[in-house]
Design a protein around this motif. Sequence first.
Motif, PDB file in Angstrom:
ATOM      1  N   ALA A  41      -5.367  70.931  67.265  1.00 19.09           N
ATOM      2  CA  ALA A  41      -5.493  69.562  66.769  1.00 19.09           C
ATOM      3  C   ALA A  41      -4.613  68.661  67.621  1.00 19.09           C
ATOM      4  O   ALA A  41      -3.442  68.967  67.858  1.00 19.09           O
ATOM      5  CB  ALA A  41      -5.073  69.476  65.308  1.00 19.09           C
ATOM      6  N   LEU A  42      -5.196  67.568  68.101  1.00 21.84           N
ATOM      7  CA  LEU A  42      -4.468  66.568  68.859  1.00 21.84           C
ATOM      8  C   LEU A  42      -4.434  65.298  68.022  1.00 21.84           C
ATOM      9  O   LEU A  42      -5.481  64.736  67.699  1.00 21.84           O
ATOM     10  CB  LEU A  42      -5.157  66.290  70.199  1.00 21.84           C
ATOM     11  N   VAL A  43      -3.240  64.859  67.662  1.00 18.96           N
ATOM     12  CA  VAL A  43      -3.079  63.745  66.730  1.00 18.96           C
ATOM     13  C   VAL A  43      -2.136  62.710  67.333  1.00 18.96           C
ATOM     14  O   VAL A  43      -1.041  63.054  67.787  1.00 18.96           O
ATOM     15  CB  VAL A  43      -2.505  64.246  65.387  1.00 18.96           C
ATOM     16  N   THR A  44      -2.559  61.451  67.326  1.00 18.42           N
ATOM     17  CA  THR A  44      -1.713  60.397  67.879  1.00 18.42           C
ATOM     18  C   THR A  44      -0.465  60.187  67.036  1.00 18.42           C
ATOM     19  O   THR A  44       0.652  60.244  67.546  1.00 18.42           O
ATOM     20  CB  THR A  44      -2.497  59.073  67.987  1.00 18.42           C
ATOM     21  N   VAL A  66       1.225  66.389  68.511  1.00 27.00           N
ATOM     22  CA  VAL A  66       1.384  65.008  68.054  1.00 27.00           C
ATOM     23  C   VAL A  66       2.267  64.263  69.047  1.00 27.00           C
ATOM     24  O   VAL A  66       2.982  64.885  69.835  1.00 27.00           O
ATOM     25  CB  VAL A  66       2.011  64.931  66.642  1.00 27.00           C
ATOM     26  N   THR A  67       2.232  62.938  68.991  1.00 27.79           N
ATOM     27  CA  THR A  67       3.167  62.159  69.802  1.00 27.79           C
ATOM     28  C   THR A  67       4.434  61.929  68.983  1.00 27.79           C
ATOM     29  O   THR A  67       4.468  62.160  67.788  1.00 27.79           O
ATOM     30  CB  THR A  67       2.574  60.788  70.198  1.00 27.79           C
ATOM     31  N   ASN A  68       5.440  61.411  69.647  1.00 29.77           N
ATOM     32  CA  ASN A  68       6.685  61.101  68.940  1.00 29.77           C
ATOM     33  C   ASN A  68       6.722  59.629  68.515  1.00 29.77           C
ATOM     34  O   ASN A  68       7.785  59.043  68.399  1.00 29.77           O
ATOM     35  CB  ASN A  68       7.906  61.483  69.773  1.00 29.77           C
ATOM     36  N   SER A  69       5.554  59.049  68.254  1.00 28.62           N
ATOM     37  CA  SER A  69       5.516  57.690  67.714  1.00 28.62           C
ATOM     38  C   SER A  69       6.147  57.668  66.317  1.00 28.62           C
ATOM     39  O   SER A  69       6.562  56.624  65.830  1.00 28.62           O
ATOM     40  CB  SER A  69       4.077  57.163  67.657  1.00 28.62           C
ATOM     41  N   VAL A  70       6.215  58.823  65.686  1.00 30.83           N
ATOM     42  CA  VAL A  70       6.951  59.044  64.441  1.00 30.83           C
ATOM     43  C   VAL A  70       7.926  60.185  64.737  1.00 30.83           C
ATOM     44  O   VAL A  70       7.552  61.160  65.394  1.00 30.83           O
ATOM     45  CB  VAL A  70       5.991  59.452  63.296  1.00 30.83           C
ATOM     46  N   ASP A  71       9.162  60.061  64.287  1.00 30.17           N
ATOM     47  CA  ASP A  71      10.171  61.098  64.545  1.00 30.17           C
ATOM     48  C   ASP A  71       9.696  62.456  64.016  1.00 30.17           C
ATOM     49  O   ASP A  71       9.318  62.583  62.855  1.00 30.17           O
ATOM     50  CB  ASP A  71      11.499  60.719  63.898  1.00 30.17           C
TER      51      ASP A  71
END
Length: 105
Positions: A41-44, A66-71
């Motif tokens: 799963a690739l999640v922004t 996931v990206t680190n747009s959320v800690d």
Amino acid sequence: MLVGDVKGRTAILIDDLADTSNTITRAAKLLKKEGAAQVYALVTHGILSGDAIDRINASALDKVVVTNSVDQTEHLRQCPKLEVLEVGHVFAEVCWLSYLTEFCC
């Protein structure tokens, strides 16, 4: 509902947001049931609230990126399936290009 043949293949789920992770874990279960060899799963934005981490750990997902747009510091400690991509440089580049476009051109 699954459309197509996944038997023996690697399946990749792409989503902009995962909060409870109910959707991606249910999709992974279906894909594995239909014969997918691996499911990623690739999640922004990985919000991953409530029991999302427990759900991922118990799921058929092989990896969640996931990206680190959320800690994700705490989530990384709790979930061996989780991988985090750094996106700060992307945001910095967008800011820089926006500045150049507005003041230099």
